[in-house]
Scaffold this active site. Structure first.
Site, PDB file in Angstrom:
ATOM      1  N   GLU A   1       0.697  -1.238  -0.475  1.00  8.50           N
ATOM      2  CA  GLU A   1       0.270   0.407   0.092  1.00  8.50           C
ATOM      3  C   GLU A   1       0.491   0.905  -0.396  1.00  8.50           C
ATOM      4  O   GLU A   1       2.249   1.776   0.691  1.00  8.50           O
ATOM      5  CB  GLU A   1      -1.057  -0.248   1.046  1.00  8.50           C
ATOM      6  CG  GLU A   1      -1.694  -1.114   1.232  1.00  8.50           C
ATOM      7  CD  GLU A   1      -2.948  -1.005  -0.195  1.00  8.50           C
ATOM      8  OE1 GLU A   1      -3.297  -0.618  -0.605  1.00  8.50           O
ATOM      9  OE2 GLU A   1      -3.381  -2.306  -0.139  1.00  8.50           O
TER      10      GLU A   1
ATOM     11  N   CYS B   1      -1.656   8.584   3.581  1.00  9.27           N
ATOM     12  CA  CYS B   1      -1.055   9.131   2.160  1.00  9.27           C
ATOM     13  C   CYS B   1      -2.640   9.275   1.498  1.00  9.27           C
ATOM     14  O   CYS B   1      -2.569   9.596   0.476  1.00  9.27           O
ATOM     15  CB  CYS B   1      -1.190   7.375   2.256  1.00  9.27           C
ATOM     16  SG  CYS B   1      -2.280   6.324   2.907  1.00  9.27           S
TER      17      CYS B   1
END
Ligand code: NAD
Length: 526
Positions: free
Chosen positions: A289, A323
């Site tokens: 990720e 993120c």
């Protein structure tokens, strides 16, 4: 103890609760942690034993760099190899234990984490410089993550399914099997939740783990390790190696590692894909990720108060070091002026400072390197003719001992400027305008990333067009609590598209856990 247990949880859904009791207790725990728990030796954990053989280093507290979070040990390739050997030796027994026992141990670890949630949240606050609510919310999320994946394993019957029979004498079934040893490599910004989520999936699935936290997050890495070991995981099943890129690279280079669960930057994740995933005799899983450049679209029909609140929170919460941070705002040209006036006023009013204090919204940047990136981005923006609102580097008092900045809002950059495209991981918002939402979404999609995106609109057709065409794994509409941020196990899944992830299934949902296993079909003639 009873009083503390009765305090409300800081979760996704109860943000409107009265948290005065929580603050009163948490303030005491933070002070206790700061006074008594920082600066201590925090060993690695290899093959069931604590280990201090690596190169010792002190990790500075970003809130006040004069404080050491602790003394950690960067594991050398030799120690990494020992950790992998221990994990490999323990794997057969761990697999043979069976998933119901593994699930029970995971739940015990969640209970231990819950019993210490204020202490672990205080460590997280001091380690990352995140606000009180963000730190508490992260630990609650980690607890829920463990319980969520445990429940997924159970609901799927350990991923064993009878299949059809072509012959009455034939018994056929399908089962997901662990790979073996998983390396879990985590970033600094959500050190508890992400490390817990990746580790627990690997473990429940029957893999053993060598866990490497961020070099800046060894304190929570060790506290999480203590919860897992304390739950009764057998020797060698979970190993902790601290250190930075070199330790991570040694782990990824070890031939006995069968899979990697990674959360971190695009550059590091893609390198693992090339070198570990496709670099050997056979493909190995890299569940990565990675970063994001997440757009928010504010249409002419948007409710301005809601949009300003959502953009502010997503762009600048946790200092923009998420993120999912909403780092680019596309504003309809008819409301851009009014929106920027309000956003500018709101951004200049947020409290920047010591996150130990309850009213602080923006704490320090994680490091001097992040501060240099901030200053460099401001220079680039100005050199390209952009106008910067905010963006001051603060000095005096605590600000002389950490990287404290006011959030920056940048307008007037050329549409093809790299600051609109590259992940900065800073409280740095670039603004673009549009007259046609479809065109704006095409421009917002034209980046290497595809993690989250948000829209503010009162128009059903515009909403539909956003949901149909935005190229990101996590979409939000009309949220005051965050334009592009905020996810909780079982409520929002979190899948990075394009350069934001290597898999097609993300965390926090039903399809993440099975990725830690491979399929095997059994046909037995009776
Ligand atoms: P990073 O990539 O610098 O480091 C992540 C981890 O990888 C650390 O443990 C680091 O020591 C290790 N590492 C670095 N180089 C390595 C190498 N060559 N080999 C093996 N390991 C190596 O990331 P960071 O600065 O800690 O975290 C910020 C990044 O993480 C941002 O890009 C952010 O978007 C991303 N992130 C993504 C998600 C998500 O769910 N998509 C969540 C959080 C953070």
């Amino acid at each position: 103890m009873n009083d503390v247990a009765a305090l409300p949880r800081v979760t996704y859904s109860n943000i409107a609760e009265d948290f005065s009791g929580v603050h009163a207790h948490f303030g005491k725990v933070i002070a206790e942690m700061r006074d008594r728990q920082l600066g201590l030796e925090r060993p690695n954990h290899l093959g069931g034993r604590d280990n201090t053989e690596g190169t010792a280093y002190d990790a500075p507290c970003p809130i006040d760099r004069r404080l050491s979070l602790g003394r950690f040990f960067a594991a050398s390739p030799a120690e990494v190899d020992r950790a992998v050997t221990a994990a490999k030796a323990a794997q057969r027994g761990w697999r043979a234990l069976g998933w119901p026992r593994r699930v029970a141990l995971a739940r015990k670890a969640a209970d231990l984490l819950e019993a210490q949630k204020f202490e672990v949240a205080a460590a997280c606050l001091l380690e990352v410089g995140k606000s009180r609510m963000e730190a508490l919310g992260e630990v609650e999320e980690a607890i829920d993550l463990i319980r969520f994946y445990a429940a997924e394993m159970e609901a799927s019957n350990g991923f064993r399914r009878d299949l059809a029979r072509a012959n009455p004498r034939e018994e056929t079934f399908d089962v997901l099997r662990p790979y073996g040893v998983f390396a879990v490599i985590a970033p600094f910004n959500f050190p508890v939740a992400l490390s817990a989520g990746m580790s627990i999936c690997a473990l429940i699935a029957g893999n053993t783990v060598v866990f490497k936290p961020s070099p800046m997050a060894g304190l929570t890495g060790r506290l999480l390790t203590d919860c897992l070991i304390g739950a009764g995981l057998p020797e060698g099943v979970f190993n902790l190696v601290c250190g930075g890129a070199e330790t991570g690279a040694a782990l990824a280079a070890n031939p006995d590692v069968d899979g990697i669960a990674f959360t971190g930057s695009h550059a590091v994740g893609m390198r693992m894909m090339r070198e570990f995933g496709a670099g050997g005799s056979h493909a190995r899983p890299v569940l990565a990720e990675m970063g994001g450049k997440n757009p928010t679209y504010v249409a002419a029909s948007a409710d301005l108060d809601t949009a300003v609140s959502g953009v502010l929170r997503s762009a600048f919460g946790l200092q923009g070091q998420k993120c999912s941070a909403g780092s680019v705002a596309f504003l309809h040209e008819t409301l851009a002026g009014a929106f920027l006036d309000r956003l500018g006023a709101a951004a200049s009013a947020v409290v920047v400072g010591d996150p130990c204090e309850r009213e602080t919204f923006i704490g320090p940047l994680i490091s001097q390197a992040a501060l240099e990136r901030f200053e460099n981005s401001l220079r680039q923006a100005r050199a390209a003719g952009g106008t910067v609102l905010g963006g001051e580097v603060l000095s005096g008092g605590l600000c002389d001992h950490g990287a404290y900045v006011r959030p920056a809002i940048v307008t007037g950059l050329p549409d093809d400027h790299a600051l609109h495209r590259d992940e900065l991981f800073l409280p740095f918002l670039t603004v673009r305008t549009f007259s046609d939402l479809g065109d704006a979404i095409r421009r917002g999609n034209a980046v290497p990333y595809g993690l989250t995106a948000g829209v503010y609109t009162g128009d059903a057709a515009e909403l539909e067009s956003f949901l149909e065409t935005a190229e990101a794994g996590v979409l939000y509409a009309n949220r005051a609590s965050g334009a592009t941020t905020g996810a909780w196990p079982g409520i929002q899944t979190f899948c990075g598209w394009k350069g934001s992830g290597t898999g097609s299934k993300g965390g926090l949902g039903a399809w993440y856990l099975p990725q830690f296993m491979r399929e095997q079909s059994h046909t037995i003639m009776r």
